[in-house]
Design a protein around this motif. Structure first.
Motif, PDB file in Angstrom:
ATOM      1  N   TYR A  11       0.675  -1.031  -0.290  1.00 33.31           N
ATOM      2  CA  TYR A  11       0.114  -0.097   0.019  1.00 33.31           C
ATOM      3  C   TYR A  11       0.941   1.257  -0.021  1.00 33.31           C
ATOM      4  O   TYR A  11       1.610   1.711   0.898  1.00 33.31           O
ATOM      5  CB  TYR A  11      -0.907  -0.029   1.203  1.00 33.31           C
ATOM      6  CG  TYR A  11      -2.084  -0.857   1.142  1.00 33.31           C
ATOM      7  CD1 TYR A  11      -3.275  -0.448   0.671  1.00 33.31           C
ATOM      8  CD2 TYR A  11      -1.848  -2.421   1.061  1.00 33.31           C
ATOM      9  CE1 TYR A  11      -4.503  -1.468   0.564  1.00 33.31           C
ATOM     10  CE2 TYR A  11      -3.118  -3.278   1.229  1.00 33.31           C
ATOM     11  CZ  TYR A  11      -4.123  -2.683   0.674  1.00 33.31           C
ATOM     12  OH  TYR A  11      -5.191  -3.639   0.835  1.00 33.31           O
ATOM     13  N   PRO A  12       1.287   1.936  -1.222  1.00 31.83           N
ATOM     14  CA  PRO A  12       2.071   3.018  -1.266  1.00 31.83           C
ATOM     15  C   PRO A  12       1.649   4.110  -0.247  1.00 31.83           C
ATOM     16  O   PRO A  12       0.211   4.330   0.028  1.00 31.83           O
ATOM     17  CB  PRO A  12       1.896   3.575  -2.715  1.00 31.83           C
ATOM     18  CG  PRO A  12       1.283   2.182  -3.426  1.00 31.83           C
ATOM     19  CD  PRO A  12       0.438   1.524  -2.501  1.00 31.83           C
ATOM     20  N   ASP A  39      -6.371   3.923   3.233  1.00 29.26           N
ATOM     21  CA  ASP A  39      -5.515   3.148   4.522  1.00 29.26           C
ATOM     22  C   ASP A  39      -6.559   2.941   5.561  1.00 29.26           C
ATOM     23  O   ASP A  39      -6.386   2.115   6.260  1.00 29.26           O
ATOM     24  CB  ASP A  39      -4.453   3.912   4.767  1.00 29.26           C
ATOM     25  CG  ASP A  39      -3.380   4.088   3.673  1.00 29.26           C
ATOM     26  OD1 ASP A  39      -3.202   3.247   2.976  1.00 29.26           O
ATOM     27  OD2 ASP A  39      -2.868   5.202   3.411  1.00 29.26           O
ATOM     28  N   ASP A  40      -7.324   4.008   5.803  1.00 33.50           N
ATOM     29  CA  ASP A  40      -8.375   3.738   6.961  1.00 33.50           C
ATOM     30  C   ASP A  40      -9.315   2.365   6.947  1.00 33.50           C
ATOM     31  O   ASP A  40      -9.316   1.501   8.010  1.00 33.50           O
ATOM     32  CB  ASP A  40      -9.526   5.022   6.982  1.00 33.50           C
ATOM     33  CG  ASP A  40     -10.181   4.840   8.226  1.00 33.50           C
ATOM     34  OD1 ASP A  40      -9.827   4.907   9.466  1.00 33.50           O
ATOM     35  OD2 ASP A  40     -11.380   4.773   7.845  1.00 33.50           O
ATOM     36  N   TYR A  85     -10.300  -2.139   9.598  1.00 31.64           N
ATOM     37  CA  TYR A  85     -11.194  -3.301   9.612  1.00 31.64           C
ATOM     38  C   TYR A  85     -10.503  -4.672   9.401  1.00 31.64           C
ATOM     39  O   TYR A  85     -11.116  -5.824   9.513  1.00 31.64           O
ATOM     40  CB  TYR A  85     -11.980  -3.455   8.312  1.00 31.64           C
ATOM     41  CG  TYR A  85     -13.233  -2.129   8.386  1.00 31.64           C
ATOM     42  CD1 TYR A  85     -14.318  -2.362   9.206  1.00 31.64           C
ATOM     43  CD2 TYR A  85     -12.890  -0.796   7.829  1.00 31.64           C
ATOM     44  CE1 TYR A  85     -15.210  -1.429   9.381  1.00 31.64           C
ATOM     45  CE2 TYR A  85     -13.928   0.022   8.034  1.00 31.64           C
ATOM     46  CZ  TYR A  85     -15.090  -0.119   8.710  1.00 31.64           C
ATOM     47  OH  TYR A  85     -15.981   1.042   9.049  1.00 31.64           O
ATOM     48  N   LEU A  86      -9.175  -4.906   9.036  1.00 32.77           N
ATOM     49  CA  LEU A  86      -8.497  -5.905   9.092  1.00 32.77           C
ATOM     50  C   LEU A  86      -7.389  -5.946   9.873  1.00 32.77           C
ATOM     51  O   LEU A  86      -6.079  -5.431   9.737  1.00 32.77           O
ATOM     52  CB  LEU A  86      -8.112  -6.023   7.384  1.00 32.77           C
ATOM     53  CG  LEU A  86      -7.222  -7.473   7.060  1.00 32.77           C
ATOM     54  CD1 LEU A  86      -8.109  -8.499   7.517  1.00 32.77           C
ATOM     55  CD2 LEU A  86      -6.529  -7.504   6.005  1.00 32.77           C
ATOM     56  N   LEU A 118      -4.086   6.718  12.612  1.00 33.46           N
ATOM     57  CA  LEU A 118      -3.764   6.259  11.260  1.00 33.46           C
ATOM     58  C   LEU A 118      -2.635   6.973  10.805  1.00 33.46           C
ATOM     59  O   LEU A 118      -1.752   6.698   9.931  1.00 33.46           O
ATOM     60  CB  LEU A 118      -5.051   6.576  10.412  1.00 33.46           C
ATOM     61  CG  LEU A 118      -4.913   6.247   8.924  1.00 33.46           C
ATOM     62  CD1 LEU A 118      -4.809   4.754   8.739  1.00 33.46           C
ATOM     63  CD2 LEU A 118      -6.242   6.708   8.019  1.00 33.46           C
ATOM     64  N   GLY A 119      -2.780   8.133  10.975  1.00 34.01           N
ATOM     65  CA  GLY A 119      -1.490   8.994  10.575  1.00 34.01           C
ATOM     66  C   GLY A 119      -0.386   8.719  11.205  1.00 34.01           C
ATOM     67  O   GLY A 119       0.747   8.955  10.537  1.00 34.01           O
ATOM     68  N   LEU A 120      -0.274   8.442  12.779  1.00 34.14           N
ATOM     69  CA  LEU A 120       0.957   7.704  12.929  1.00 34.14           C
ATOM     70  C   LEU A 120       1.392   6.577  12.334  1.00 34.14           C
ATOM     71  O   LEU A 120       2.817   6.538  12.097  1.00 34.14           O
ATOM     72  CB  LEU A 120       0.748   7.333  14.483  1.00 34.14           C
ATOM     73  CG  LEU A 120       0.715   8.361  15.564  1.00 34.14           C
ATOM     74  CD1 LEU A 120       0.386   7.736  16.954  1.00 34.14           C
ATOM     75  CD2 LEU A 120       1.830   9.338  15.663  1.00 34.14           C
TER      76      LEU A 120
END
Length: 357
Positions: free
Chosen positions: A156-157, A174-175, A180-181, A315-317
């Protein structure tokens, strides 16, 4: 707080739990000092990609691979000329003229199938024309793939997002993955516990053909996810990683392109259900945007809003995004409204071809 409010807390709590798991355990691609692998084919489908290839070809040519194949899928722009000029400087680069798309195939699946048939390498790396590879990217990917003994390794770039709509909307890709996984589930043998990103997919040749190749998913919009599921079903080993600084992508340049691009496959993520699509929109609008005015009526809705901001922060981290972007989260459902409307339509156009859902 109402039952609805408690439901929102439960949903966001589920996503936060997965994010915490992935914050600790989701792999990130790192530079490798291992010797470059031999027998590597870099395969690039291209339809009207001249504007991207002018920027990304340099990165492709910087990789330690045996061949770089670009398939021109009936482009009406200067795609073949851009590739042909670059090929004069590097004998590894070869331009292939694609055959007309047969009935029942998606454009990308047909282009990738032709690339696989033309490739000579034992490792097939499919990558999109807009993906930006830094020198050493393939070496890092192959090193990680070897250590994990993976048959399919997908990246995932990192999202490159210079404009406001890109900053608001594209991190949601990405979220979905991270929220979810949980990564440990990916290591189970269940085919349904699979994900992949068609922007970068590296297959061992024998595993690619064993799961049917792109011919096995010829009519699928989410061909990447379906391929990952088929690979696991055939006994293959699937692994993922984030591209970090080595592999990035700028998917779209305008808000209109984002609507068209994300809208073409959004309903696929909802099981092709328009009811599911509508419920998803309502859920996100309530959980990330309407929660703030609702907090004026009941302060407990602040908890819902706060959880949404925390989600974006975590997510940003993991994905290397600036912390201040958390303030953009309430805008995401608003800017995604046209995307949901586009996904609702029965027919859509992508790269000049008309498809039906």
């Amino acid at each position: 707080m109402s039952l609805l409010g408690y439901g929102m807390v439960a949903w966001l709590g589920f996503k936060l739990a997965n994010l915490l798991i992935n914050l600790l355990g989701f792999p990130v691609l790192r530079e490798s000092r291992e010797a470059p692998a031999r027998g590597v084919s870099l395969l690039i489908p291209a339809r009207n990609e001249a504007h991207n290839l002018e920027q990304t070809l340099k990165g492709f040519l910087a990789q330690e691979v045996d061949e770089i194949l670009v398939l021109d899928d009936g482009s009406s722009d200067a795609t073949p000329q851009v590739v042909a000029r670059a090929a004069l400087q590097d004998p590894r680069l070869r331009l292939i003229s694609g055959a007309p798309k047969p009935e029942g195939w998606m454009g990308k699946t047909w282009a990738c199938q032709q690339l696989a048939e033309a490739a000579r390498g034992d490792l097939l790396i499919f990558t999109d024309a807009d993906v930006r590879w830094k020198a050493g990217g393939v070496r890092a990917l192959v090193g990680a793939m070897t250590r994990e003994r993976a048959d399919l390794f997908s990246i995932y770039p990192r999202q490159i997002t210079p404009t406001l709509p890109e900053r608001v909307l594209l991190p949601l890709i990405d979220d979905v993955l991270m929220g979810y996984l949980p990564y440990p589930l990916l290591k189970t043998p269940f085919p349904s516990a699979a994900a992949a990103n068609g922007q970068v997919m590296a297959f061992r040749r024998e595993a690619y053909w064993a799961c049917g190749g792109h011919a096995g998913v010829r009519g699928e919009v989410l061909e990447d996810v379906r391929l990952a599921q088929r690979l696991k079903a055939s006994g293959g080993r699937l692994r993922l990683a984030l591209g970090d600084d080595l592999i990035g992508v700028r998917m779209y340049r305008t808000y209109a392109e984002i609507i068209e691009g994300l809208g073409k496959n959004l309903i696929e993520f909802h099981g092709k259900s328009r009811v599911g699509l509508a419920l998803s929109y309502a859920l996100h609008l309530l959980g990330y945007t309407l929660c703030w005015p609702l907090a004026l009526l009941n302060p407990l809705w602040l908890a819902v809003g706060g959880m949404g901001l925390l989600e974006r922060f975590l997510l940003g981290l993991k994905t290397g995004r600036p912390g201040w972007e958390v303030v953009l989260m309430p805008l995401a459902p608003i800017l995604s409204t046209p995307i949901y409307l586009h996904a609702w339509q029965r027919n859509y156009v992508w790269k000049g071809r008309v498809y039906s859902r």
